[in-house]
Write a protein that holds these residues in place. Structure first.
Motif, short mmCIF file in Angstrom:
data_model
loop_
_atom_site.label_atom_id
_atom_site.label_comp_id
_atom_site.label_asym_id
_atom_site.label_seq_id
_atom_site.Cartn_x
_atom_site.Cartn_y
_atom_site.Cartn_z
N TRP A 52 0.85 -1.19 0.00
CA TRP A 52 0.00 0.00 0.00
C TRP A 52 0.88 1.24 0.00
O TRP A 52 1.77 1.38 0.81
N LEU A 59 -7.07 4.35 -0.85
CA LEU A 59 -7.01 3.38 -1.95
C LEU A 59 -8.40 2.89 -2.34
O LEU A 59 -8.65 2.60 -3.50
N TYR A 60 -9.31 2.80 -1.36
CA TYR A 60 -10.65 2.27 -1.61
C TYR A 60 -11.67 3.34 -1.25
O TYR A 60 -12.08 3.46 -0.10
N LYS A 63 -14.90 2.75 0.86
CA LYS A 63 -14.52 2.45 2.24
C LYS A 63 -14.08 3.74 2.95
O LYS A 63 -14.45 3.97 4.11
N ALA B 49 -13.55 -5.48 -8.32
CA ALA B 49 -13.52 -4.14 -8.92
C ALA B 49 -12.43 -3.27 -8.29
O ALA B 49 -11.96 -2.33 -8.91
N GLN B 50 -12.03 -3.59 -7.05
CA GLN B 50 -10.93 -2.81 -6.47
C GLN B 50 -9.62 -3.58 -6.50
O GLN B 50 -8.67 -3.25 -5.78
N GLY B 51 -9.56 -4.59 -7.35
CA GLY B 51 -8.29 -5.23 -7.64
C GLY B 51 -7.93 -6.40 -6.74
O GLY B 51 -6.83 -6.92 -6.81
N TRP B 52 -8.89 -6.82 -5.87
CA TRP B 52 -8.59 -7.97 -5.02
C TRP B 52 -9.03 -9.24 -5.71
O TRP B 52 -10.16 -9.35 -6.18
N ARG B 168 -23.44 -1.98 -4.76
CA ARG B 168 -22.38 -1.07 -5.19
C ARG B 168 -22.89 0.36 -5.26
O ARG B 168 -22.26 1.30 -4.78
N TYR B 173 -19.25 -1.73 0.34
CA TYR B 173 -17.90 -2.16 -0.09
C TYR B 173 -17.44 -3.39 0.68
O TYR B 173 -16.29 -3.83 0.54
#
Lengths: 208, 208
Positions: A52, A59-60, A63, B49-52, B168, B173
């Motif tokens: 990070w 980043l999110y 959130k 969508a957040q890259g996880w 969403r 989130y």
């Protein structure tokens, strides 16, 4: 006389939930009969180690948006002043944490730490520049200039690095974190009550 | 007669904290006088969508290790059976959530959902295969085979996709999430009490 149980409170000046914990930990610990050891540190190096580059709240975005709302709600619930967001988030907390590390065994550590959090999250002021930290130390009736200079000494900087390494090696991955003396780790302001209960020997029944 | 306040409970079958919330939300809501609308959904598409590519508890091992310990402690505190980790984590919850979406307005939604969570986190069983979900539906005295087949129909799959998109678009989130009817969002099992209070109109004083 029985020894008072001890709980370590690891906190980061840039962290909103560390702020909430710092403002309520004394009263809660006193009620539980637990002594709190304040352990200032930096989460940045731990975050960087997991890839990070900034706060996960940046980043999110979904959130992050709800984090700010939640902190506003929780601050109001705790009777704290309305939250004011600092212009930069997260703030660079290096100067402030170095001073806190210097104050580790001093009676001014707790008032200094609460003053830094209040400046940042109740007043929305910058705590990033050494001058801002100097002013906060001055406001406690201490010599800010000399304290900030002493905090920048090589030996004190090393003490901070050792603290961060201690945090990592003891399993800490965020702030605030509460650590009992048997190593039991509780992450987050929401776990203060459970951590205090644990420190006093009050464990959930049936726990393996 | 005053209309009972409503709180939406958005949950994901693969989520440990959704499990804890599911097992205590009915009693807490009943005490607060709030009606709960159970809203099954999938967090996977939001995470992706957040890259996880998997759960953050797998991506960040220190965080994951403490999550399991925390869930064990919290389950014990709530009087739930000892937590048993499923062999796979997170489990593929697609079959189960499709059945829950099919049951959205049915009286079996809540017992089905609690049975899925119990199978996964108290018994450590797989819920990933349609056959496992069929068995859970059967155990409720319903026709599992027919229900799982109906849940795989195109219209129901679309309903699930719409639910995820609704999550969403309403700012969700993660899971569990509680949503009040004015849009106020509370993330996490730890916010159930605050969300219930909010739903009844009990707001923190001084909140802007």
């Amino acid at each position: 006389m029985a020894r008072q149980p001890i709980l370590e409170f690891w906190y980061e000046f840039a962290s909103t939930y560390s702020y909430l914990a710092a403002m309520r930990v004394e009263a809660a610990a006193s009620e539980a009969g637990v002594a709190i050891r304040w352990r200032p540190f930096l989460v940045g190096p731990l975050f960087a180690a997991q890839g990070w580059t900034t706060s996960p709240f940046n980043l999110y975005p979904a959130k992050g948006k709800n984090m700010w709302r939640d902190v506003e709600r929780e601050a109001a619930r705790l009777g704290l002043p309305p939250v004011t967001r600092p212009a930069q988030f997260p703030q660079n907390s290096l100067s402030a944490v170095r001073v806190a590390i210097l104050g580790q065994d001093q009676d001014w550590l707790v008032p200094f730490s609460k003053a830094v959090f209040t400046a940042s999250f109740a007043e929305g002021r910058s705590i990033a520049e050494p001058a801002a930290v100097t002013q906060i130390v001055d406001s406690l009736g201490l010599d800010g200039t000399q304290t900030v200079r002493a905090a920048a000494a090589e030996a004190n900087k090393t003490k901070l690095r050792v603290s961060v390494e201690e945090a990592r090696s003891r399993g800490i991955y965020g702030a605030p974190t509460f650590l009992a003396d048997d190593g039991e780790l509780f992450w987050g302001n929401d776990r203060l009550e459970q951590a205090l209960a644990w420190a006093t020997g009050d464990r959930p029944k049936g726990l393996r």
